[in-house]
Design a protein around this motif. Structure first.
Motif, PDB file in Angstrom:
ATOM      1  N   LEU A  95      29.426  50.350  41.217  1.00 17.84           N
ATOM      2  CA  LEU A  95      30.030  50.648  39.754  1.00 17.84           C
ATOM      3  C   LEU A  95      29.933  52.400  38.856  1.00 17.84           C
ATOM      4  N   VAL A  96      28.753  52.164  39.594  1.00 18.15           N
ATOM      5  CA  VAL A  96      29.093  53.964  38.815  1.00 18.15           C
ATOM      6  C   VAL A  96      29.848  54.634  39.479  1.00 18.15           C
ATOM      7  N   MET A  97      30.121  54.872  40.728  1.00 16.46           N
ATOM      8  CA  MET A  97      30.478  55.871  41.403  1.00 16.46           C
ATOM      9  C   MET A  97      32.377  55.090  40.263  1.00 16.46           C
ATOM     10  N   THR A  98      33.062  54.149  40.204  1.00 11.27           N
ATOM     11  CA  THR A  98      34.176  54.165  39.762  1.00 11.27           C
ATOM     12  C   THR A  98      34.280  54.927  38.529  1.00 11.27           C
TER      13      THR A  98
ATOM     14  N   PHE B 202      21.377  47.452  42.827  1.00 11.04           N
ATOM     15  CA  PHE B 202      21.231  48.215  42.968  1.00 11.04           C
ATOM     16  C   PHE B 202      22.266  48.691  43.866  1.00 11.04           C
TER      17      PHE B 202
ATOM     18  N   VAL C  69      25.114  47.868  41.677  1.00  7.95           N
ATOM     19  CA  VAL C  69      25.401  49.485  40.259  1.00  7.95           C
ATOM     20  C   VAL C  69      25.652  50.462  40.986  1.00  7.95           C
ATOM     21  N   LEU C  70      25.307  50.957  42.073  1.00  9.25           N
ATOM     22  CA  LEU C  70      26.153  52.032  42.336  1.00  9.25           C
ATOM     23  C   LEU C  70      27.465  52.296  42.901  1.00  9.25           C
TER      24      LEU C  70
END
Lengths: 345, 345
Positions: free
Chosen positions: A160-163, A153, A157-158
């Motif tokens: 990646l999500v922000m990209t 996370f 993951v965090l």
């Protein structure tokens, strides 16, 4: 202007998901507590090899009421006896150590959510094992997924999500600083607190020291972003105590080890595109998680005090259940599943 | 300790995805620029009703070289003539206004990624239309998905993703403060800059003022978390300029409107479980996005300077393409798709 709407949520299935707990160590016991507190999950079995736990009732092991589920060391017999849907697996950090366990669960046709750190990107260090387990999972129609708070996370993951809000990303930097003084005794010892520098470095060179999963986080980011990173590098160093530190669990003299400073990079043609920095030591000041994306637009994100490890790790396992049960078969990584989220239940 | 691994990313398909641009207003033009800058996308058509744009080449419309794709107002003929895979749709904020467009695209068997704010949770205000479009999409085997930076990310997907590390969540609060002085002229006017308080309130009461999508963000969170929220409420108020404000685009006298202050809540039995607060006004100090989750563990996240609207909105549309093309059919919301991410291309 004021407006008001009646809200009708989408109905969720009322059926409970049937869970087997595989591993009842520190994280497994906390996982058991959290599963038993939920109305949408039902524990139908528990596996551990500890002779002190075999035969004990899972409810009593966590200090609660009997639930009528005894711990067994015979997972094959268990999977024959009960109809399980998903295993919550918490036995080891290393993929080769758990391969036979995964094979058994997968052959039984049961999905797995695992805390095994190396499973967050299994193909980095163990490409043959990863391909073999993926093929078996597809053949059996089951899903295998490794998750956690780190890896799983905060440092992969965090970012990646922000990209997802960027038109272009040129570098990813994540920093996680954990004040180990606020954590459990086993964690304080695991990061080398109280060791000499030499003792720490001997263990580190033997692969028995440091956080497992940082290089997998680099690989998860690199693969997600489609960057043609060619090399993943990692350096682990001890943090040396400048003065005496005394916690509830350890005593550290000046000059002894107070924790770890671990960095990993994703490198493309000599250029560091991904930089992950983890500091976990006693009396660390200003604990936080931070994500910095260089790109269009740039992103500077900070989580004050960081994402607390123990509760969060257990949460990621339980929260993954509905997504893993619904997912297509295979040995999956985080970018192949829907967004993580907690669901009331 | 130092370690080094060779990294081999998973191979991506080399084939370009064939895109139709549907709407060439401010966001559509920026979307066109971003699509043409990518090597993994190919523009095969463009739709707009503006007589000044019909017949023009898309490349020239964005001030670049001809690409051999002329704008048309006949979308049905276009979909017959070209084999499109996905539409990037940027025409209106309101679902009823775009229903016929969605029907046409869906009947042509083409997936859609739309910037229509109400599509981020279409069932809140338009349950019948949402059910009808969902049924049509399933019948035709196509996917329809509405996204953006807000709604679509900062005030809904990001807080949902952060709950993924929680064992329990008792409340969600998101605050977004945008300094409109740094934004485009149309946005400065859209938030009422330079209006009288009365003029603003007349427009607001007629539903022609304020940010579209805040109540949809509340619904997306409530539904994702499975909370039995019963009511979604919203209040829109003007921010009044305390002194004269002059930007490149507008002049605001003291006492006139400088922007919006909009709040929305998800309420369960009178208790506010979800609180979203959006302030967007000229000379706003300390612009940022913040997410606060009360729960186990609690989360305090902050994005310094916030997530810049224009680049980020276009990014969310383009970044959604691979996920939407691969998704099962239906009118989907964010929790049904894999994690958002940018991919090099």
């Amino acid at each position: 202007m004021e407006r008001r709407f009646a809200f009708v949520p989408v109905k969720l299935a009322a059926k409970k998901t049937r869970v087997v707990l595989y591993g009842l160590g520190a994280i497994g016991i906390r996982t058991a507590e959290a599963v038993l507190a939920r109305s949408d999950l039902k524990v139908v079995g528990a596996v551990d090899i500890d002779p002190d736990k075999i035969g004990e009732d899972v409810g009593e092991l966590i200090g609660g009421d009997r639930i009528g589920v005894a711990v067994t060391d015979d997972s094959a017999a268990l999977f024959q006896a009960v109809e399980a849907e998903v295993v919550l697996h918490t036995t080891s950090s290393f993929f080769p150590d758990i391969y036979a366990q995964m094979e058994g669960i997968t052959n039984a046709g049961v999905d797995t959510v695992s805390s095994t750190e190396e499973l967050s990107y299994p193909a980095l260090q163990h490409p043959e094992l990863a391909a073999k387990l993926d093929a078996l999972a597809r053949a059996k129609g089951v899903t295998v997924f490794g998750t956690g708070v780190n890896p799983g996370f905060v440092m992969d993951v965090l970012p990646l999500v922000m990209t997802g809000v960027c038109q272009e990303v040129t570098s990813v930097q994540v920093e996680r600083i954990v004040n180990a003084s606020t954590r459990r005794g086993p964690l304080q010892r695991k990061i080398g607190s109280g060791m000499s520098k030499e003792e720490f470095e001997d263990l580190a060179n033997g692969g028995r020291m440091g956080h497992v999963g940082l290089v997998e986080s680099v690989a998860l980011i690199a693969n997600g972003l489609g960057w043609e990173v060619d090399t993943v590098e990692e350096i682990l160093e001890p943090v040396i105590a400048p003065k005496q530190i005394v916690t509830e669990h350890v005593q550290v003299a000046p000059g002894q080890v107070a924790g770890i400073h671990q960095r990993a990079w994703g490198i493309k043609e000599g250029e560091k595109r991904i930089t992950l920095e983890l500091q976990m030591y006693l009396d660390a000041e200003d604990p936080h998680d931070a994500v910095v994306l260089e790109g269009t637009p740039p992103i500077h994100l900070r989580i004050e005090n960081g994402t607390a490890g123990d509760f969060a790790t257990v949460a990621t396992l339980i929260n993954a259940i509905p997504r893993v049960v619904a997912a297509p078969p295979g040995l999956l990584t985080a970018e192949q599943l829907p967004i993580p989220l907690w669901r009331n239940g």
